[in-house]
Motif scaffolding. Sequence first.
Motif, short mmCIF file in Angstrom:
data_model
loop_
_atom_site.label_atom_id
_atom_site.label_comp_id
_atom_site.label_asym_id
_atom_site.label_seq_id
_atom_site.Cartn_x
_atom_site.Cartn_y
_atom_site.Cartn_z
N SER A 664 0.83 -1.21 0.00
CA SER A 664 0.00 0.00 0.00
C SER A 664 0.86 1.26 0.00
CB SER A 664 -0.94 -0.01 1.21
OG SER A 664 -0.21 0.01 2.42
N LEU A 667 2.13 2.07 -3.41
CA LEU A 667 1.08 2.59 -4.29
C LEU A 667 0.50 3.91 -3.77
CD1 LEU A 667 -0.82 -0.76 -5.05
CD2 LEU A 667 0.77 0.48 -6.55
N LYS A 669 -0.90 4.48 -0.81
CA LYS A 669 -2.17 4.27 -0.11
C LYS A 669 -1.96 3.79 1.32
CE LYS A 669 -4.28 3.14 -4.54
NZ LYS A 669 -5.14 2.25 -5.34
N ASP A 680 -9.53 -2.42 -2.95
CA ASP A 680 -8.91 -1.51 -3.89
C ASP A 680 -8.45 -2.27 -5.14
OD1 ASP A 680 -7.53 1.37 -4.09
OD2 ASP A 680 -6.17 -0.14 -4.92
N PRO A 681 -8.86 -1.83 -6.35
CA PRO A 681 -8.52 -2.56 -7.58
C PRO A 681 -7.03 -2.74 -7.80
CG PRO A 681 -10.27 -0.96 -7.99
CD PRO A 681 -9.78 -0.70 -6.61
N GLU A 682 -6.23 -1.71 -7.49
CA GLU A 682 -4.79 -1.81 -7.69
C GLU A 682 -4.18 -2.86 -6.76
OE1 GLU A 682 -2.27 1.83 -8.96
OE2 GLU A 682 -3.76 2.61 -7.57
N ILE A 683 -4.63 -2.87 -5.52
CA ILE A 683 -4.13 -3.85 -4.56
C ILE A 683 -4.51 -5.26 -5.00
CG2 ILE A 683 -4.32 -4.68 -2.18
CD1 ILE A 683 -2.79 -2.14 -2.24
N SER A 685 -5.20 -6.27 -7.99
CA SER A 685 -4.44 -6.60 -9.19
C SER A 685 -3.03 -7.07 -8.83
CB SER A 685 -4.37 -5.37 -10.10
OG SER A 685 -3.58 -5.64 -11.24
N ALA A 686 -2.41 -6.41 -7.84
CA ALA A 686 -1.06 -6.80 -7.40
C ALA A 686 -1.08 -8.20 -6.80
CB ALA A 686 -0.53 -5.79 -6.39
N THR A 753 -14.07 -7.83 -6.81
CA THR A 753 -13.85 -6.69 -5.92
C THR A 753 -15.06 -6.52 -5.02
OG1 THR A 753 -14.80 -5.18 -7.55
CG2 THR A 753 -12.42 -5.48 -7.59
#
Length: 757
Positions: A664, A667, A669, A680-683, A685-686, A753
């Motif tokens: 986080s 990124l 966050k 969270d979409p980015e998290i 995705s990771a 999600t």
Amino acid sequence: MTGTLIGKGKNSSTKRSIKSLSTSEETKSTEGTAKLLQDQESKSTMDLKTKILLNLIKLFIFIYDVVSLPIYFLVMQPWRRWKWNRTKWAKQIRENDPYSPCVRHVRNPINPLENIKTMDELFRMSVVRYGTSRCIGAREVLAEADEYLKNGKVFKKVRLGDYHWYSYVDVNQRIETLCKGLLELGLQPKKQIVIFAETRIEWMLICQACFRINVPVATLYSTLGDDGLIHGINETEVSHIITSQELLPKLRKIIEQTPTISSIVYMENIRSADTTGFPEKVKLMSFSQLENMGAVCDPITYDPPEPQDTAILMYTSGSTGVPKAVILSHKNMVTTTSGLLDCIPKLGSNDTYIGYLPLAHAYEISAEAFFFVMGIPVGYSSPYTLTDKSTGIMTGCKGDATVLRPTIMTAVPLMADRIRKGVMEATQQKSKLAQEFFQFALKYKHFWFTKGFNTPILNRLVFRKIKDMVGGRLRIMACGGAPLSPDTHDFIRMALDVQMLQAYGMTETAASATLMAIHDFSTGRVGAPLSNCYMRLVDWPEGNYHATDKPYPRGEIVIGGDCVSAGYFKNELLTNESFKDEDGVRWFYTGDIGQLYPDGTFKIIDRKKDLVKLQYGEYVSLGKVESELKTCPLVDNICVIGNGLHDYLIALIVPNLERMKCLSKSLGKEDFPLSKLCHDPEIISAFSKAIMEQGQKSKLMRTEIPTKVKLCCEDWQPESGLVTAAFKIRRKYIQDFYQNAIDEMYNSSTNGTSKST
């Protein structure tokens, strides 16, 4: 005209401003690019320096190896390891018959339990053999305080003193006193009692006293939920419960739903106990009061138990449903203890065992019975006080392992995975050179280990701090309860410098089945059958497993012999489904799929209940996938879900909090709460990318790697009902809890999600 001139002037001014701004931005961009190139160049220079230094170190080590190899060869005598590597540990009774039972071939020529028939006889024999030697010990609690976290959770913190030890004679005297106290309390032979408490000295003392007066012990995990607790008490119809002071509120909450209870004995702590709120018909007494009552009673006589009498009604951890009680006789348990002697025939006078896993589990109680026979002192601990950094230890106080300095301990795979992740996280905080050298050290040590050599200098310089986490003297670690990935097996063996022994067993077989011998250096296997234990493979056509498979026979593992239980308490239907009597041998059908190697050792490769058939007919072992993906640094725990209407898997993941914080932060966050990060979409995705990479690294097939993941902000603890006391996932309960999210993930064309239920 004037307007036109003004307009032209304005445009001209604007153009100059834009040009100026553009020039400024270009300058900043140029400066930024230059800085970036400078940083990259600096990093490249550092990487180059790291590579040069690492290569110089490797060169020095290579030269040292060449010069010192003859000395190491004579001192370490690797030919002894080569001999053990060729050992055939077990063999089939009938050669050339793939369905013939496999039995242990390498046996201990001297077994002191040949004439021992009951658990009471076993401990009495140990008293005679070891007398005033140390038997069991625990640390004195000096202070206790509550720590309140931001999320509302409360952690109990303790300050502990040194270990206080009781000899075999001392323990035997306390057992006699407790026998008189229990009978005075109204307990009757062959009428069961419940022990509902965490692992501690009093647990073992009361259990041994019950063995002596032929009172069956019904074991309930201290982390059991209300429904399971009510079910166990009502099913056994007990009138007496032995518990701990910390669990009195839990009993008070359900006491009206357990009408048979008339007496509760609680094990004290340093705080005064709150015994209010119980019905008048329920008599409460502290453990010390029970001992005092027994101490003033006249000597009594009682009939000793017989081998076929019930010693324990052991409730399983309930990974697939309501906990069920397995009937274990004295004969079952003595058979397991006797079998362990063939795997670990010799231990030293300086050896010490640390006991912290639940004694309500057949695995732990069998291990401690074995160490009593061997005269090895048992120091009690708990998962909350095990190490210096455990959650129950006050700042500045040493953990139990640091004080006790054990040489032997048991573990479950989840704990082994966490040790590995903890070490790797600590390594990531160090310089690039240190990280690279640590990876090299692991590979270097593994190379020489497979050749029969140890690396004493590397152990002292690199791995010593890791070993100090568990006291610095650990040499044997036994792991069981669930599959352990080969990578973790090797990592623990190398990093902690221990002999890592995998075990396999069931509550239904008194923890008997297999255990790696002390000289078995294979990886990923669970060893050969214990003595007096038969193991055979049965075809399972649906999963395409057959005992005739080449090069290795495969099939459902079936265990037979004196270790096999009489069945499930008050559950004849389930007993008849799982237990069979054939040719004078009682067999238990485990549901686990095993693979038999030529040296007589087994590997657990699948489980019938974990097998799922995907849309296009591919069979996937969920348990196998989970054991591999649990080693992903971002993952703390994982449950993989499959659906026959779809051609892919999904994964429910409990994230590793430390790794989540780092991710986080990278990124931008870091201020997000966990609940928000998990959606969270980015998290997400990771995590999906990390799962994909880990699956490929573990050589999983494409269909075995989850396509979608959901991050779970809920903590999977035994109290939540989502995992067992041994931290095995309860797949059905997890699936029910997250069913809405699972449905949404399968109905969605993008990665999950969805919010938690």
